[in-house]
Design a protein around this motif. Sequence first.
Motif, mmCIF file in Angstrom:
data_model
loop_
_atom_site.group_PDB
_atom_site.id
_atom_site.type_symbol
_atom_site.label_atom_id
_atom_site.label_comp_id
_atom_site.label_asym_id
_atom_site.label_seq_id
_atom_site.Cartn_x
_atom_site.Cartn_y
_atom_site.Cartn_z
ATOM 1 N N HIS A 466 -0.112 25.015 10.775
ATOM 2 C CA HIS A 466 0.113 23.796 10.003
ATOM 3 C C HIS A 466 0.140 24.036 8.492
ATOM 4 O O HIS A 466 0.942 23.424 7.774
ATOM 5 C CB HIS A 466 -0.981 22.773 10.306
ATOM 6 N N ILE A 474 4.848 22.910 14.187
ATOM 7 C CA ILE A 474 4.164 21.905 15.004
ATOM 8 C C ILE A 474 4.221 22.354 16.452
ATOM 9 O O ILE A 474 5.281 22.687 16.972
ATOM 10 C CB ILE A 474 4.832 20.524 14.830
ATOM 11 N N LYS A 529 8.671 11.235 17.187
ATOM 12 C CA LYS A 529 8.605 12.186 16.084
ATOM 13 C C LYS A 529 7.251 12.883 16.073
ATOM 14 O O LYS A 529 6.215 12.260 15.887
ATOM 15 C CB LYS A 529 8.838 11.474 14.751
ATOM 16 N N THR A 531 4.378 15.325 14.528
ATOM 17 C CA THR A 531 3.866 15.701 13.212
ATOM 18 C C THR A 531 2.613 16.551 13.404
ATOM 19 O O THR A 531 2.121 16.715 14.522
ATOM 20 C CB THR A 531 3.513 14.458 12.376
ATOM 21 N N THR A 532 2.080 17.053 12.310
ATOM 22 C CA THR A 532 0.821 17.801 12.395
ATOM 23 C C THR A 532 -0.293 16.905 12.915
ATOM 24 O O THR A 532 -1.199 17.360 13.625
ATOM 25 C CB THR A 532 0.435 18.379 11.024
#
Length: 680
Positions: A466, A474, A529, A531-532
């Motif tokens: 990350h 990811i 979507k 994401t981290t």
Amino acid sequence: MAAKRSLLLLVVLVVVVEAAAGGGAVEFAYNGFGTAGLSLDGMATVTPAGLLLLTNDTNMSKGHAFHREPVRFRRAGAGGMVPSFSTTFVFAIVSEFLDLSTSGFALLVSPTTDLATAMPQQYLGMFNGTSNGDARNHVFAVELDTVRNPEFADINNNHVGVDVNSLNSSAAAPAGYFDDATAAFRDLSLISRDPMQLWLDYDAATTEVTVAVAPARQPRPQAPLISTKVNLSTVITDTAYVGFSSASSIVLVKHYVVGWSFRLGGGAAQPLDYDTLPKLPRIGPRPRSKALTVALPIATTAAVLAAVAIGFVLLRRRRRYAELREDWEVEFGPHRFAYKDLYDATDGFETKHLLGAGGFGRVYKGVLPGSRTEVAVKKVSHESRQGMKEFVAEVVSIGRLRHRNLVRLLGYCRRKGELLLVYDCMPNGSLDKHLHVHDDEDTPVLDWARRLHVIRGVAAGLLYMHEDWEKVVIHRDIKASNVLLDGEMNGRLGDFGLARLYDHGSDPQTTHVVGTMGYLSPELVRTGKATTLSDVFAFGAFLLEVACGRRPIEEENADAAGDRFVLADWVLGHWRKGSITGAVDARLGSEYEPTEAGLVLRLGLACLHPSPAVRPSMRQVTQYLDGSAPLPELPATYVTCDMFAGMEKYQALFDSWSVRRSTGDMSIATMSDISLSCGR
């Protein structure tokens, strides 16, 4: 005279001079190592030609070579100070690939020749995860490193560093030298296969260490590459050994030392005699001789006739090992495996070598021919060619990830509708198999100390992905079955980035949900979507799974009303009652640390917060786990996400997606209309 010159080719001079008053100059020079009598261990050997070969083609091993006698660094009447010394050596690093190498090697001064506890690969055969940075090592070294390890704050993958008890170099510089005529900096590639020379000097009066590197046979540059202050009197013991330490890995590489000179007690080390140094073995094809030029047409004609005679056999063989190659793959050549090698490694992908099967394909254990390296080969079905170039580029990029808690992606191969991904083989399998043990199985219950060690390792790997690597990666599918255990039971996160395969070649207006139920964050399900912070959510579910020994969602443990068992809600219930450790895996009994277990469970709930903005980052997670920062208390109003609000609609779409994925249909229905609710 000829006999004398032959002797000089192997070893020109070995001189040790000691003053009667308890210490004087110590000097030796090796222009070849044939009769040097070095102290060798591991892979280190001396070739018949007199070359010191520190590593060969053995995977993940180490090699050490020391001057046979210890050196007395502190002399009587010298005030206990380490005197000035000087050394130089000619070396060459010969990698299987011109643009890729394994770990490098180092010149070192060590109080002992016994480095049995040291680790290979990124530790260069000198330290391990526990000893790195320990002042009790009393090790001074100059490293020639060809891999960038962020955990050691390496500056790049081609550098020279000065090391004191640690691979976190006290001073480092990109490999190269300053031209004496122009003062311009000239880059050197340590893995160029060309011989180079390194000079190291220590000035006791100023406690200054200087290092210079240049192509072999070129004079020592006037300006040093590195000049740094290091008081070696606080590092080197009274008596120590001088030598070399090296390590190897999956990339086949050889570290050669051609000649070496050393002097203790002032003055420069004796220059090496380039004319008598042994020659490096030939690299690449032999030059064509005149006789071959004449004979080639005749041989070609004979070969054509032979090819016609056996053409049918060759055609059948070619079809068996046929691969899909396109022009754009030329740049990825070093990362591509031959299908024949993978076929042979797995005995034709025999069922007996099957390690497991999941949503992204079947995994086979194999042993590569030649290097005898154990690998895991994942066969992924992917009929669509659209976007394949971008995905292979991503595979190669991710293959550059280097962290001790990540399973290395070594390369790929393409054949018809299949993509084959090659990974490091993890001998102890997945964490899932050790965590969810049935009563009728022989596998012992994983103890708490190992569980916590795995948790911290996976957190460190995620932090690297990350924040600490050059790009943000990811994972998208963090769960126990994607955490593998190496030979020392260290947790390594695998399958990172693989979910992206099903994004390439699809309609950009279509939103996909890729992952496993129970680990999917609400915003990921809603928008598709990743994401981290959606990774952090999955890591939270993983924390509870490891601590409790139960899966995030258990269909078989539904209650009387038919509601599925949700681990997060169950842990939250224990927390509200003030007895959160009651959720700890009952099979552990009392064999766990309540404070540690409580921290892991509360951290898991914090990572599972429905709002991404409230979840901690992976850097904060690692700080909480190592105790460098206190974990904030959960608010009394904390709620978990109810994954099963509208579950029937979600499950129908999820099942549809699974079926279409298995048939190669990438037109997956949108998930953006699925609603989730949150409840206590």
